[in-house]
Design a protein around this motif. Sequence first.
Motif, PDB file in Angstrom:
ATOM      1  N   ALA A  13      15.131  -4.610   9.134  1.00 36.02           N
ATOM      2  CA  ALA A  13      14.259  -3.575   9.703  1.00 36.02           C
ATOM      3  C   ALA A  13      12.815  -3.760   9.254  1.00 36.02           C
ATOM      4  O   ALA A  13      11.881  -3.590  10.048  1.00 36.02           O
ATOM      5  CB  ALA A  13      14.768  -2.193   9.299  1.00 36.02           C
ATOM      6  N   ALA A  14      12.614  -4.107   7.980  1.00 33.85           N
ATOM      7  CA  ALA A  14      11.262  -4.297   7.456  1.00 33.85           C
ATOM      8  C   ALA A  14      10.596  -5.503   8.098  1.00 33.85           C
ATOM      9  O   ALA A  14       9.400  -5.471   8.429  1.00 33.85           O
ATOM     10  CB  ALA A  14      11.322  -4.457   5.941  1.00 33.85           C
ATOM     11  N   ASN A  56       0.808  -1.226   0.000  1.00 33.53           N
ATOM     12  CA  ASN A  56       0.000   0.000   0.000  1.00 33.53           C
ATOM     13  C   ASN A  56       0.841   1.277   0.000  1.00 33.53           C
ATOM     14  O   ASN A  56       0.323   2.375   0.208  1.00 33.53           O
ATOM     15  CB  ASN A  56      -0.962   0.011   1.188  1.00 33.53           C
ATOM     16  CG  ASN A  56      -0.244  -0.025   2.529  1.00 33.53           C
ATOM     17  OD1 ASN A  56       0.979   0.087   2.583  1.00 33.53           O
ATOM     18  ND2 ASN A  56      -0.990  -0.189   3.608  1.00 33.53           N
ATOM     19  N   GLY A  57       2.148   1.137  -0.235  1.00 35.17           N
ATOM     20  CA  GLY A  57       3.013   2.304  -0.363  1.00 35.17           C
ATOM     21  C   GLY A  57       3.662   2.779   0.917  1.00 35.17           C
ATOM     22  O   GLY A  57       4.354   3.797   0.906  1.00 35.17           O
ATOM     23  N   ALA A  58       3.455   2.071   2.005  1.00 42.28           N
ATOM     24  CA  ALA A  58       4.085   2.462   3.271  1.00 42.28           C
ATOM     25  C   ALA A  58       5.572   2.123   3.239  1.00 42.28           C
ATOM     26  O   ALA A  58       5.973   1.057   2.750  1.00 42.28           O
ATOM     27  CB  ALA A  58       3.419   1.742   4.440  1.00 42.28           C
ATOM     28  N   ILE A  59       6.398   3.031   3.754  1.00 40.15           N
ATOM     29  CA  ILE A  59       7.836   2.792   3.806  1.00 40.15           C
ATOM     30  C   ILE A  59       8.141   1.889   5.001  1.00 40.15           C
ATOM     31  O   ILE A  59       7.883   2.243   6.154  1.00 40.15           O
ATOM     32  CB  ILE A  59       8.606   4.113   3.915  1.00 40.15           C
ATOM     33  CG1 ILE A  59       8.379   4.954   2.655  1.00 40.15           C
ATOM     34  CG2 ILE A  59      10.099   3.844   4.100  1.00 40.15           C
ATOM     35  CD1 ILE A  59       8.951   6.341   2.731  1.00 40.15           C
ATOM     36  N   LEU A  60       8.696   0.733   4.709  1.00 39.45           N
ATOM     37  CA  LEU A  60       9.010  -0.237   5.750  1.00 39.45           C
ATOM     38  C   LEU A  60      10.431  -0.089   6.272  1.00 39.45           C
ATOM     39  O   LEU A  60      10.698  -0.387   7.436  1.00 39.45           O
ATOM     40  CB  LEU A  60       8.808  -1.663   5.215  1.00 39.45           C
ATOM     41  CG  LEU A  60       7.400  -2.017   4.734  1.00 39.45           C
ATOM     42  CD1 LEU A  60       7.396  -3.413   4.114  1.00 39.45           C
ATOM     43  CD2 LEU A  60       6.401  -1.941   5.892  1.00 39.45           C
ATOM     44  N   ALA A  61      11.347   0.350   5.426  1.00 42.87           N
ATOM     45  CA  ALA A  61      12.747   0.471   5.848  1.00 42.87           C
ATOM     46  C   ALA A  61      13.525   1.333   4.864  1.00 42.87           C
ATOM     47  O   ALA A  61      13.255   1.312   3.664  1.00 42.87           O
ATOM     48  CB  ALA A  61      13.395  -0.906   5.949  1.00 42.87           C
ATOM     49  N   ILE A  62      14.473   2.084   5.398  1.00 41.52           N
ATOM     50  CA  ILE A  62      15.457   2.813   4.602  1.00 41.52           C
ATOM     51  C   ILE A  62      16.799   2.599   5.294  1.00 41.52           C
ATOM     52  O   ILE A  62      17.026   3.107   6.397  1.00 41.52           O
ATOM     53  CB  ILE A  62      15.156   4.325   4.534  1.00 41.52           C
ATOM     54  CG1 ILE A  62      13.732   4.583   4.051  1.00 41.52           C
ATOM     55  CG2 ILE A  62      16.156   5.030   3.611  1.00 41.52           C
ATOM     56  CD1 ILE A  62      13.286   6.016   4.262  1.00 41.52           C
TER      57      ILE A  62
END
Length: 327
Positions: free
Chosen positions: A53-54, A29-35
């Motif tokens: 992290a994700a 759904n476009g949510a940022i899980l990890a950078i």
Amino acid sequence: MNLALREAWKYQGLTYPNPAVGCAIVSQNGAILAIEAHKKAGMPHAEVEALKAAYCKLTRDESILNLTDSADIHTYLLQNHNNCFHEATVFTTLEPCSHVGKTPSCANLLSKLGIKKLFIGSNDSHAVASGGSQIVENAGIEVQEHLMEKECDALLQPFKLSQEKQFVFFKWAQRLDGSVDGGVISSQNSRKLVHSMRDVCDLLVIGGNTVRIDRPTLDARLVGGKAPDVLILSRGKEFDTTIPLFSVLNRKVMIADSLDAIKGYKNIMIEGGREMFELSKEFVDYYLCFISAQMGGEVGFGGVHERFEILNIAQDVQDIIMWMKRG
């Protein structure tokens, strides 16, 4: 991909002999899980840090956060992912590695986690590590290459140059008024960053006048790291040997009136002001400038006429940090 790039630039100059690499993971759904990014040679690659992290965010299983060894993280994810990465999209600035070396193959790991799509910025030209995109694609995962390729190639360029011949960067700190004299300029965080870069540099180049006036140590004490060899560029060969840089153990100090000695090194930092800037132009690949939010010095880069292309801008509490190349 832009988020992955910005994260990776934080570690440019710290990952030698490995490349700086960033990775971001986005949910269905476009949510940022990890950078995340590769932080230092020997530590997990960017993809592994991001998957770790994700996974924690998706499953709320925080036990994986206790793992620091790349092989352990690989094994944990393969045994426990339970298809949690289904429909996730991965963005990585560099093609995932295909080979098993000090760490397992990132491409093999991605191919077994059930992600939906992989975006790649730069292809890996390294003969041993390349081919990761094909491994992932063979697993039935959609792969798209060359996303923000120019920007990703600029991030990768120091690694490529160090592999082919050598990478040389020029670092300086200045105030808002352009002054570079008058004592400490940069913040403590910025100085720690520079010391971390010295820790992985083969050679540090500095001018003779700077050595005589500032009497520096030029080590990596703020991060408990090793001190690089030093080349003092100077016509005069006489120096007060009580200057601290001469007393650092396990380092070679050279004094010369040319930069010929840098040819024996791979990862080279040059520190200096206007005169050193002019003398080193033909050798320098990238420039790193720390701009402190203060005024008060007298000596700067007056008389230098140069235009730069900004590769990345970051900010800490006090300083603006810019990586550039001559335009």
